[in-house]
Every structure is written in structure tokens, then in C-alpha cells.
Design an enzyme around this catalytic site. Structure first.
Site, PDB file in Angstrom:
ATOM      1  N   HIS A 187       5.658  -8.603 -15.380  1.00 52.40           N
ATOM      2  CA  HIS A 187       4.609  -9.002 -14.480  1.00 52.40           C
ATOM      3  C   HIS A 187       3.269  -9.518 -15.245  1.00 52.40           C
ATOM      4  O   HIS A 187       2.510  -9.827 -14.730  1.00 52.40           O
ATOM      5  CB  HIS A 187       4.342  -8.160 -13.240  1.00 52.40           C
ATOM      6  CG  HIS A 187       3.638  -6.737 -13.677  1.00 52.40           C
ATOM      7  ND1 HIS A 187       4.254  -5.462 -13.766  1.00 52.40           N
ATOM      8  CD2 HIS A 187       2.237  -6.668 -14.027  1.00 52.40           C
ATOM      9  CE1 HIS A 187       3.314  -4.695 -14.172  1.00 52.40           C
ATOM     10  NE2 HIS A 187       2.113  -5.236 -14.334  1.00 52.40           N
ATOM     11  N   ASP A 217      11.502  -5.144 -14.536  1.00 52.97           N
ATOM     12  CA  ASP A 217       9.966  -5.420 -14.737  1.00 52.97           C
ATOM     13  C   ASP A 217       9.807  -5.274 -16.225  1.00 52.97           C
ATOM     14  O   ASP A 217       8.899  -4.836 -16.895  1.00 52.97           O
ATOM     15  CB  ASP A 217       9.054  -4.522 -14.135  1.00 52.97           C
ATOM     16  CG  ASP A 217       7.561  -4.954 -14.032  1.00 52.97           C
ATOM     17  OD1 ASP A 217       7.341  -6.143 -14.305  1.00 52.97           O
ATOM     18  OD2 ASP A 217       6.862  -3.974 -13.766  1.00 52.97           O
ATOM     19  N   SER A 324      -0.921  -1.982 -18.172  1.00 50.13           N
ATOM     20  CA  SER A 324       0.491  -2.400 -18.082  1.00 50.13           C
ATOM     21  C   SER A 324       1.086  -3.262 -19.107  1.00 50.13           C
ATOM     22  O   SER A 324       0.675  -3.939 -19.794  1.00 50.13           O
ATOM     23  CB  SER A 324       0.332  -3.391 -16.859  1.00 50.13           C
ATOM     24  OG  SER A 324       1.889  -3.931 -16.297  1.00 50.13           O
TER      25      SER A 324
END
Length: 380
Positions: A187, A217, A324
Site C-alpha cells: 500500500h 500487503d 508503514s
């Protein structure tokens, strides 16, 4: 005198080995019948006790064959020959120490192995092995400290800026090869037209996507014209236990190389994230607010209609937008997870912050997916 006997092997240098006895008995007449019978049965000590030698003629009377009356030097002289059969003893004694040394070496080796195992038990290496991996990235002088982990691992963590039609996303990544392969979240770079990567030493590189796996992911990107980079050590997330101390490194809110710490709060949490391109970039003012679903509830925005669920490590180490794709690290400096989601009480990036609920993709999931990612990824 024993040395003279062993060296020469003859008696000629002692013309009369019983001279001392004769001197002591000078008052007694010498005749062929001497000596008189001893008080006790004589101990026969024939000269033939010398292996392989013949008795030599002596100047004494022919009837003289054994040692004196117990007072003379004759007996003293003849006590040496019984030591002659021990002549091979020096070789045995030579072999003995060698055999002993060999035995000691074997025992030492056995004890050495046991000692190493004991030391491993006492120093906690066994705990390290069970919690992640036996590799010690952190120097022993700084082992078990957050500062030690940060110093050892920070050079392997990068900041990623991805630009797409949907906006701009900031995230982090982990260097896994010296020529610039980097693991991050899908992402973070999904749908990106350009990717810029900044390393801890301030250098900036352009990166290309190698492969993506939106179901997990995960994404693999590669820096252009990079070499000699510091690589991270990938641990073993199967050994992670609840309560293990961990460190998180990333670039929250674009603050490169930020270090936080905490513990593993839980394992095998079912985390659901979006697989739609650009979904991450659309949230939180373009700062990668990581919309995800947990326990049937949506956090940090709407994950959309296309989602995937994976088992995650939960941690209370502070994670914020921009972490992230960064690293969750054990206290030996091994990467045990890729940070992927965090709970925020607000979807507005200006007020969002860590609530102590962060989630990481286990590193074993990453390792099992590397071959696929290098081949173009599951999405290709």
C-alpha cells in the site's frame, strides 16, 4: 651406579664389585668356603636377570654366586639389576603422557562443547534463539539495549516517497541486499509513477517496482545504481513470544530514522487491509494513514471493497503514519516483522497519533514470499 650399569652393560670397571665386603670382613680369613651360610635362606639373584646378557667372570672364588652376609656392598650392588627389566619403561612413560594428553584433549573437547552449550544457556542465547534467531547483530557491549539496536539497524532502514495520480505517500522500507533490494508494504507504493528512496546517510535514489503481492500487503522495490548498502538481518518470527521487547524504526510523518520501542502485545491477529491501488495514498491527507479492518471494525478510513486478511504481530511500540513498511526488530537486531498498520483515534493526519496498537507482517511470511516477489509478484 645404576646409570653406569645401564650405560656400559659390563662389570669390568669394577674389578672387584665386592671389594667393600672384603674390607668390612678383613679380619676374617679368606678361603674358598666363604661366606658361611646366611641366617635366612639366601635370596638368589643370579646375574642372568640382565636380559640377553651372560654373567661375566669375576675375580672372586668360584663358589661365590650370591650376595654376601646382608651387611656388605655386594648386596647393595646386586640390588640394581632388578631395575633393568624396567629399561623399556621410558618408552612406556613417553607413551603414557601422550595417551594422557590425547585423553585430556578428548575430554576437553567434550567439556568445551558442553561449556559452550552451558554458556549459551546462561547468557540467554537459547532465549534469543527461541524468540527469533541466534544471530547477534548488536555488539555484545550494547546487547539488549534500544540504543544498540538503533545503531546497528538504522542504516538498513529507508524512507520511501511514492507519487501517483492519487497523491503522495510516505512510508518506510528495509534493505535486504547490498545492491538495493528493499521490502516494503504494497500500500506504500501501489499505483506509484515515481518512487524516491532516502537512506540513513542522506543519499537519495530512484527505485523501480520489482514485484507486488497485494494479498499479503508486500512489495519488493530495487534502487537504481546502488551498491555497498548495509543490509538487515531477517530473523525468525515463529519464535516470537508475547512480552518480547521490540524496537520499531521508520519514517513517521517523514521524520527519517525515528526509533520507538515496546513489547509484543499479541500474536496471530487477523488484520484486513485494502488491495485497491492508491487506497493508502487517498487516506489521511496523503500521509499513508493505513486504513485497515480488525475485529469487524474499520480503522483509519474505509478499506474499500477489495481487501485481504493476514496474520499479524501486535505491538505497543509507537507507530505513526510513515512507519508503514518499516521494521519491527528484536533486541538482537533481527527483523521479525514489517510494520503495516496502526490504530488511530482520528482519520485526520493532523490529529492522528499512536494509540499503542500497531501491527506487523511476520518476517517469515516475507521470506516465504521473496521468490515470488523477485519473479514479479503475485499480482503480475
Amino acid at each position: 651406579m645404576t646409570e653406569s650399569f645401564r650405560r656400559d652393560g659390563e662389570y669390568e670397571q669394577y674389578e672387584n664389585p665386592y671389594q667393600g665386603a672384603q674390607q668390612q670382613h678383613a679380619s676374617s680369613p679368606v678361603n674358598p668356603e666363604w661366606p658361611p651360610p646366611p641366617a635366612q635362606p639366601p635370596v638368589v639373584e643370579p646375574t642372568t636377570v640382565w636380559p640377553g646378557r651372560q654373567a661375566q667372570p669375576q675375580p672372586q672364588p668360584a663358589a661365590f654366586t650370591s650376595g654376601g652376609d646382608g651387611n656388605g656392598g655386594g648386596t647393595a650392588l646386586l640390588t640394581a639389576p632388578p631395575a633393568e627389566p624396567a629399561a623399556p619403561a621410558p618408552k612406556k612413560r613417553t607413551r603414557g603422557p601422550l595417551a594422557l594428553l590425547a585423553a585430556v584433549a578428548i575430554v576437553a573437547a567434550a567439556i568445551g562443547g558442553g561449556t559452550a552449550y552451558g554458556i549459551q544457556e546462561l547468557t540467554g542465547n537459547d532465549t534469543v534463539a527461541s524468540s527469533s534467531t541466534s544471530t547477534n547483530v548488536v555488539p555484545s557491549s550494547a546487547k539488549g539495549t534500544v540504543a544498540g539496536v538503533a545503531a546497528a539497524v538504522s542504516p538498513s532502514i529507508v524512507e520511501i516517497n511514492a507519487t501517483s495520480n492519487a497523491g503522495e505517500s510516505t512510508g518506510s522500507g528495509v534493505i535486504i541486499t547490498s545492491d538495493g533490494e528493499i521490502i516494503t508494504n504494497n500500500h506504500v507504493i501501489s499505483g506509484a509513477s515515481t518512487i524516491k528512496v532516502s537512506t540513513s546517510d542522506g543519499k537519495t535514489y530512484t527505485a523501480k517496482v520489482v514485484g507486488t503481492d497485494s494479498k499479503k500487503d508486500l512489495a519488493l522495490i530495487k534502487l537504481e545504481n546502488a551498491s555497498g548498502l548495509r543490509t538487515a538481518t531477517l530473523g525468525n518470527s515463529d519464535g516470537v513470544q508475547v512480552g518480547d521487547q521490540v524496537v520499531a524504526i521508520g519514517s513517521p510523518e517523514g521524520l527519517t530514522g525515528t526509533v520507538t520501542s515496546g513489547i509484543v502485545s499479541a500474536l496471530n491477529r487477523d488484520v484486513t487491509v485494502s488491495t485497491d491501488e492508491g487506497q493508502g495514498q487517498n487516506q489521511g491527507g496523503g500521509m499513508g494513514q493505513w486504513p485497515f479492518e480488525f475485529g469487524g471494525q474499520q480503522f483509519n478510513g474505509d478499506t474499500g471493497s477489495s481487501t485481504t486478511t493476514y496474520k499479524a504481530i501486535q505491538t505497543d511500540a509507537s507507530l505513526n503514519p510513515g512507519n508503514s513498511g518499516g521494521a519491527l526488530i528484536d533486541m538482537n537486531g533481527n527483523i521479525i516483522g514489517i510494520n503495516s498498520a496502526m490504530y488511530s483515534a482520528s482519520s485526520d493526519s493532523s490529529t492522528a497519533g499512536s494509540a499503542g496498537l500497531g501491527f506487523s507482517i511476520p518476517i517469515n511470511t516475507v521470506k516465504s514470499d521473496l521468490a515470488t516477489l523477485r519473479a514479479g509478484g503475485a499480482d503480475s
